[in-house]
Design a protein around this motif. Sequence first.
Motif, PDB file in Angstrom:
ATOM      1  N   ARG A 263       0.042   0.365   7.949  1.00 41.40           N
ATOM      2  CA  ARG A 263       1.077  -0.755   8.157  1.00 41.40           C
ATOM      3  C   ARG A 263       1.346  -1.250   9.541  1.00 41.40           C
ATOM      4  O   ARG A 263       1.493  -2.310   9.928  1.00 41.40           O
ATOM      5  CB  ARG A 263       2.203  -0.429   7.178  1.00 41.40           C
ATOM      6  CG  ARG A 263       3.325  -1.807   7.167  1.00 41.40           C
ATOM      7  CD  ARG A 263       4.175  -1.253   6.066  1.00 41.40           C
ATOM      8  NE  ARG A 263       5.134  -0.466   6.801  1.00 41.40           N
ATOM      9  CZ  ARG A 263       6.391  -0.635   7.558  1.00 41.40           C
ATOM     10  NH1 ARG A 263       6.782  -1.777   7.563  1.00 41.40           N
ATOM     11  NH2 ARG A 263       7.095   0.067   8.207  1.00 41.40           N
TER      12      ARG A 263
ATOM     13  N   THR B  24      -0.807   5.321   4.908  1.00 43.95           N
ATOM     14  CA  THR B  24      -0.502   4.065   4.810  1.00 43.95           C
ATOM     15  C   THR B  24       0.485   3.481   5.618  1.00 43.95           C
ATOM     16  O   THR B  24       0.526   2.357   5.901  1.00 43.95           O
ATOM     17  CB  THR B  24      -0.200   3.946   2.949  1.00 43.95           C
ATOM     18  OG1 THR B  24       1.100   4.774   2.728  1.00 43.95           O
ATOM     19  CG2 THR B  24      -0.927   4.102   2.030  1.00 43.95           C
ATOM     20  N   GLN B  25       1.393   4.329   6.068  1.00 49.96           N
ATOM     21  CA  GLN B  25       2.402   3.808   7.023  1.00 49.96           C
ATOM     22  C   GLN B  25       1.686   3.540   8.350  1.00 49.96           C
ATOM     23  O   GLN B  25       2.070   2.549   8.997  1.00 49.96           O
ATOM     24  CB  GLN B  25       3.510   4.790   7.305  1.00 49.96           C
ATOM     25  CG  GLN B  25       4.633   4.862   6.123  1.00 49.96           C
ATOM     26  CD  GLN B  25       5.600   3.745   6.251  1.00 49.96           C
ATOM     27  OE1 GLN B  25       5.341   2.702   7.013  1.00 49.96           O
ATOM     28  NE2 GLN B  25       6.517   3.850   5.288  1.00 49.96           N
TER      29      GLN B  25
ATOM     30  N   GLN C 287      -0.552  11.078   2.502  1.00 51.27           N
ATOM     31  CA  GLN C 287      -1.154   9.743   1.606  1.00 51.27           C
ATOM     32  C   GLN C 287      -0.060   8.701   2.190  1.00 51.27           C
ATOM     33  O   GLN C 287      -0.256   7.434   2.627  1.00 51.27           O
ATOM     34  CB  GLN C 287      -1.040   9.573   0.129  1.00 51.27           C
ATOM     35  CG  GLN C 287      -2.124  10.730  -0.398  1.00 51.27           C
ATOM     36  CD  GLN C 287      -1.274  11.981  -0.877  1.00 51.27           C
ATOM     37  OE1 GLN C 287      -0.421  12.585  -0.264  1.00 51.27           O
ATOM     38  NE2 GLN C 287      -1.795  12.692  -2.016  1.00 51.27           N
ATOM     39  N   HIS C 288       1.401   9.196   2.232  1.00 48.72           N
ATOM     40  CA  HIS C 288       2.370   8.206   2.468  1.00 48.72           C
ATOM     41  C   HIS C 288       2.067   7.874   4.188  1.00 48.72           C
ATOM     42  O   HIS C 288       2.187   6.705   4.643  1.00 48.72           O
ATOM     43  CB  HIS C 288       3.786   8.743   2.283  1.00 48.72           C
ATOM     44  CG  HIS C 288       4.899   8.016   2.792  1.00 48.72           C
ATOM     45  ND1 HIS C 288       5.612   6.846   1.983  1.00 48.72           N
ATOM     46  CD2 HIS C 288       5.412   7.688   3.994  1.00 48.72           C
ATOM     47  CE1 HIS C 288       6.519   6.252   2.721  1.00 48.72           C
ATOM     48  NE2 HIS C 288       6.449   6.718   3.913  1.00 48.72           N
TER      49      HIS C 288
ATOM     50  N   SER D  82       0.718   4.067  -2.957  1.00 51.64           N
ATOM     51  CA  SER D  82       0.411   5.606  -2.603  1.00 51.64           C
ATOM     52  C   SER D  82       1.428   6.522  -3.139  1.00 51.64           C
ATOM     53  O   SER D  82       1.209   7.426  -3.729  1.00 51.64           O
ATOM     54  CB  SER D  82       0.349   5.791  -1.117  1.00 51.64           C
ATOM     55  OG  SER D  82       1.496   5.384  -0.507  1.00 51.64           O
TER      56      SER D  82
ATOM     57  N   PRO E  38       0.902  -1.036   0.078  1.00 50.62           N
ATOM     58  CA  PRO E  38       0.037   0.025  -0.091  1.00 50.62           C
ATOM     59  C   PRO E  38       0.967   1.318  -0.015  1.00 50.62           C
ATOM     60  O   PRO E  38       0.466   2.222  -0.549  1.00 50.62           O
ATOM     61  CB  PRO E  38      -0.747  -0.142   1.352  1.00 50.62           C
ATOM     62  CG  PRO E  38      -0.831  -1.513   1.609  1.00 50.62           C
ATOM     63  CD  PRO E  38       0.441  -2.084   1.164  1.00 50.62           C
ATOM     64  N   VAL E  39       2.082   1.150   0.740  1.00 51.99           N
ATOM     65  CA  VAL E  39       2.753   2.550   0.608  1.00 51.99           C
ATOM     66  C   VAL E  39       3.404   2.789  -0.645  1.00 51.99           C
ATOM     67  O   VAL E  39       3.431   3.785  -1.188  1.00 51.99           O
ATOM     68  CB  VAL E  39       4.055   2.385   1.655  1.00 51.99           C
ATOM     69  CG1 VAL E  39       4.815   3.539   1.998  1.00 51.99           C
ATOM     70  CG2 VAL E  39       3.493   1.855   3.210  1.00 51.99           C
TER      71      VAL E  39
END
Length: 387
Positions: A276, A272-273, A268-269, A207, A203-204
Amino acid sequence: GFKLCLPQGVYFNLVMLLMGYVTQIGQVVTFIMHEKWMTAGLLMLFLATALYFTYRTFFMGPGFEIGLQRIRDRVERSVRSGVEDAELGFLTAHASSTAGCFCTFLSLYMLFYIDQLSWLSTANAVFSLLLHIKSLGDELMRCNLGDLQYQYGKAVVKKQEQGSHSILALMLWAYCTMGCQIIITSIFARIWHPVLAILLFLPVAASNAALNVGIQVADGSGYSFCFLFLTGILEPNHLLAPQQSSVFGLHQYDPVAGANLGNQPAWQHCATQALRFVVMGMLMCVDVHNAPLGPMGQRVFKSEFIIPYNDFSAADGNQDITAASVTFRRFCLFLVAGMLPVCVVGTSWLLATNACFRDGQPDDAACQEMDNMKAAVESDDQEQLKS
């Protein structure tokens, strides 16, 4: 200052580069002694590749002959020219992680499987881990200061009110962020499986790819989402932190694209982080007894990390694990305990209060000052070369 230490830390970076190679060779020896042949072979391949490109960069290119002399000629200046920047950027980027993130994660992950580490191997592993954190943290700092033009960005930020304090705060956040990513991901890979740890990065990578789809290179062409996604997986340092975003609103020049990419939003990053980390935390609490590859989850985490951490004396009477191995795992947990709060609080504060970081809002005045400084220095370089 020291007479042998130039203002921009040239000799220090050279020493760090050398120490990075020495510690990596020590890691290879450790894995060979414990019969981890595949790991040792991969590390030797990474090390040989890094040494080859280092040799080509510094001893076969024209920059080596003129670069250091031009730095000495400009000792009193606060910035360096583009030639020195490219060389020293390579130095700093690979000062400790000689083969990049692949080597970093592979070494730490496999060290968690060795229960018979000696004190010498443990000392080498600790020093190597700290060098990796410094190297990747320095790279994140440079990205916030303009990436390949970071020497100009740093000079601009230092002129601002409390600019030096801001750079120190950025350094602390960058080191803690990269340290958390390296250690937590390696521990999770040991408790579950490296493939699952890699899958959680997807996912990262997606993005990051979506953020760069609209970017055009110098000839006007662009990159597809699939290409950016795959290249993102092969550049894992971009999966660890938002390296296209600047807390100071500075732009970044990409030599591959041949264009200035500006300042990209980081939310966004970071989202997603966060996803995670939440998934990894939940899986840490799950206990799988009869997995095809052996026990996974909470029980492994307790037996491999928590019990040795809480009862250090147990290692003295345990023939299966040495005190040195326990010390190394305790050191890793200690680093996570200290760095994780700084990473989480610092990132949350930046997202809440810093529009440059969160939304990619540029600081036009600072960017223009960077461009003017770069043009002035390059013009001066051209005049010196002609003379």
